[in-house]
Design a protein around this motif. Structure first.
Motif, PDB file in Angstrom:
ATOM      1  N   TRP A  50      32.605  47.426  42.992  1.00 32.65           N
ATOM      2  CA  TRP A  50      33.499  47.140  44.124  1.00 32.65           C
ATOM      3  C   TRP A  50      34.959  47.334  43.711  1.00 32.65           C
ATOM      4  O   TRP A  50      35.753  47.931  44.448  1.00 32.65           O
ATOM      5  N   LEU A  51      35.313  46.838  42.532  1.00 34.24           N
ATOM      6  CA  LEU A  51      36.694  46.961  42.068  1.00 34.24           C
ATOM      7  C   LEU A  51      37.063  48.418  41.784  1.00 34.24           C
ATOM      8  O   LEU A  51      38.172  48.860  42.135  1.00 34.24           O
ATOM      9  N   VAL A  52      36.153  49.167  41.187  1.00 37.22           N
ATOM     10  CA  VAL A  52      36.441  50.572  40.868  1.00 37.22           C
ATOM     11  C   VAL A  52      36.560  51.397  42.148  1.00 37.22           C
ATOM     12  O   VAL A  52      37.486  52.212  42.291  1.00 37.22           O
ATOM     13  N   VAL A  53      35.659  51.176  43.091  1.00 41.10           N
ATOM     14  CA  VAL A  53      35.723  51.917  44.362  1.00 41.10           C
ATOM     15  C   VAL A  53      36.990  51.542  45.123  1.00 41.10           C
ATOM     16  O   VAL A  53      37.649  52.406  45.716  1.00 41.10           O
ATOM     17  N   ASN A  54      37.361  50.285  45.087  1.00 45.63           N
ATOM     18  CA  ASN A  54      38.594  49.868  45.753  1.00 45.63           C
ATOM     19  C   ASN A  54      39.803  50.551  45.128  1.00 45.63           C
ATOM     20  O   ASN A  54      40.721  50.978  45.832  1.00 45.63           O
ATOM     21  N   GLY A  59      41.693  53.232  50.045  1.00 46.79           N
ATOM     22  CA  GLY A  59      42.497  53.616  51.198  1.00 46.79           C
ATOM     23  C   GLY A  59      41.762  54.482  52.208  1.00 46.79           C
ATOM     24  O   GLY A  59      42.231  54.677  53.326  1.00 46.79           O
ATOM     25  N   HIS A  60      40.609  54.985  51.850  1.00 48.23           N
ATOM     26  CA  HIS A  60      39.845  55.859  52.737  1.00 48.23           C
ATOM     27  C   HIS A  60      38.646  55.162  53.377  1.00 48.23           C
ATOM     28  O   HIS A  60      38.031  55.730  54.275  1.00 48.23           O
ATOM     29  N   ILE A  61      38.298  53.988  52.932  1.00 50.84           N
ATOM     30  CA  ILE A  61      37.137  53.267  53.456  1.00 50.84           C
ATOM     31  C   ILE A  61      37.634  52.198  54.426  1.00 50.84           C
ATOM     32  O   ILE A  61      38.442  51.342  54.051  1.00 50.84           O
ATOM     33  N   PRO A  62      37.188  52.251  55.696  1.00 52.07           N
ATOM     34  CA  PRO A  62      37.726  51.335  56.712  1.00 52.07           C
ATOM     35  C   PRO A  62      37.558  49.845  56.371  1.00 52.07           C
ATOM     36  O   PRO A  62      38.481  49.059  56.586  1.00 52.07           O
ATOM     37  N   LEU A  63      36.406  49.453  55.852  1.00 50.70           N
ATOM     38  CA  LEU A  63      36.191  48.041  55.519  1.00 50.70           C
ATOM     39  C   LEU A  63      37.148  47.577  54.429  1.00 50.70           C
ATOM     40  O   LEU A  63      37.732  46.492  54.528  1.00 50.70           O
ATOM     41  N   MET A  64      37.348  48.402  53.439  1.00 50.38           N
ATOM     42  CA  MET A  64      38.242  48.031  52.348  1.00 50.38           C
ATOM     43  C   MET A  64      39.706  48.038  52.790  1.00 50.38           C
ATOM     44  O   MET A  64      40.509  47.268  52.276  1.00 50.38           O
ATOM     45  N   MET A  65      40.027  48.899  53.761  1.00 48.39           N
ATOM     46  CA  MET A  65      41.398  48.895  54.285  1.00 48.39           C
ATOM     47  C   MET A  65      41.657  47.609  55.054  1.00 48.39           C
ATOM     48  O   MET A  65      42.754  47.049  54.988  1.00 48.39           O
ATOM     49  N   TRP A  70      42.141  41.205  49.601  1.00 42.05           N
ATOM     50  CA  TRP A  70      40.932  40.382  49.458  1.00 42.05           C
ATOM     51  C   TRP A  70      39.816  41.122  48.716  1.00 42.05           C
ATOM     52  O   TRP A  70      38.839  40.518  48.285  1.00 42.05           O
ATOM     53  N   ASN A  71      39.974  42.429  48.586  1.00 41.43           N
ATOM     54  CA  ASN A  71      38.997  43.204  47.819  1.00 41.43           C
ATOM     55  C   ASN A  71      38.908  42.718  46.374  1.00 41.43           C
ATOM     56  O   ASN A  71      37.842  42.736  45.772  1.00 41.43           O
ATOM     57  N   TYR A  72      40.030  42.287  45.820  1.00 39.30           N
ATOM     58  CA  TYR A  72      40.017  41.779  44.453  1.00 39.30           C
ATOM     59  C   TYR A  72      39.219  40.480  44.366  1.00 39.30           C
ATOM     60  O   TYR A  72      38.493  40.256  43.396  1.00 39.30           O
ATOM     61  N   LEU A  73      39.337  39.643  45.369  1.00 42.06           N
ATOM     62  CA  LEU A  73      38.561  38.407  45.384  1.00 42.06           C
ATOM     63  C   LEU A  73      37.066  38.700  45.502  1.00 42.06           C
ATOM     64  O   LEU A  73      36.259  38.082  44.801  1.00 42.06           O
ATOM     65  N   VAL A  74      36.709  39.655  46.343  1.00 47.29           N
ATOM     66  CA  VAL A  74      35.298  40.015  46.500  1.00 47.29           C
ATOM     67  C   VAL A  74      34.748  40.575  45.189  1.00 47.29           C
ATOM     68  O   VAL A  74      33.683  40.152  44.699  1.00 47.29           O
ATOM     69  N   GLY A  75      35.459  41.512  44.576  1.00 44.41           N
ATOM     70  CA  GLY A  75      34.995  42.139  43.340  1.00 44.41           C
ATOM     71  C   GLY A  75      34.895  41.151  42.189  1.00 44.41           C
ATOM     72  O   GLY A  75      33.871  41.058  41.507  1.00 44.41           O
ATOM     73  N   PHE A  76      35.971  40.386  41.965  1.00 45.98           N
ATOM     74  CA  PHE A  76      35.943  39.412  40.878  1.00 45.98           C
ATOM     75  C   PHE A  76      34.981  38.271  41.183  1.00 45.98           C
ATOM     76  O   PHE A  76      34.369  37.714  40.276  1.00 45.98           O
ATOM     77  N   GLY A  77      34.831  37.916  42.451  1.00 46.63           N
ATOM     78  CA  GLY A  77      33.886  36.867  42.817  1.00 46.63           C
ATOM     79  C   GLY A  77      32.456  37.251  42.490  1.00 46.63           C
ATOM     80  O   GLY A  77      31.697  36.458  41.931  1.00 46.63           O
ATOM     81  N   LEU A  78      32.068  38.477  42.833  1.00 44.80           N
ATOM     82  CA  LEU A  78      30.719  38.953  42.498  1.00 44.80           C
ATOM     83  C   LEU A  78      30.510  38.992  40.988  1.00 44.80           C
ATOM     84  O   LEU A  78      29.459  38.605  40.475  1.00 44.80           O
TER      85      LEU A  78
END
Length: 90
Positions: A50-54, A59-65, A70-78
């Motif tokens: 998740w962190l690498v893809v983010n 910037g090209h993936i709608p959910l991550m945009m 919060w992407n960092y919280l999701v990646g580090f949380g997992l």
């Protein structure tokens, strides 16, 4: 004259077990099930992915945009959930 037998109820020594007479017993715990290991490493790899893809294509993936920082919280949380699961690994 023969000595009389001492019963265990009258002897104070007989009530305490002799530790030299005991043999050690190995307890078989069985280890960690395979599904637990797969889930644990899966969480860690999913968080890292998740962190690498983010970082590479966030910037090209709608959910991550939408998630933004919060992407960092999701990646580090997992990843942390996977690390916390290592405490249950035998």
């Amino acid at each position: 004259m023969p000595k009389s037998k001492i019963t265990s109820s009258t002897s104070p020594i007989a009530s305490t077990p002799n530790t030299a007479d005991r043999t050690p017993v190995k307890i078989n715990t069985g280890g960690t099930p395979m599904w637990y290991k797969i889930l644990m490493f899966g969480f860690m790899l999913l968080g890292l992915t998740w962190l690498v893809v983010n970082y590479l294509a966030g910037g090209h993936i709608p959910l991550m945009m939408e998630l933004g920082a919060w992407n960092y919280l999701v990646g580090f949380g997992l990843f942390i959930v996977g690390l916390l699961m290592t405490m249950g690994w035998r």
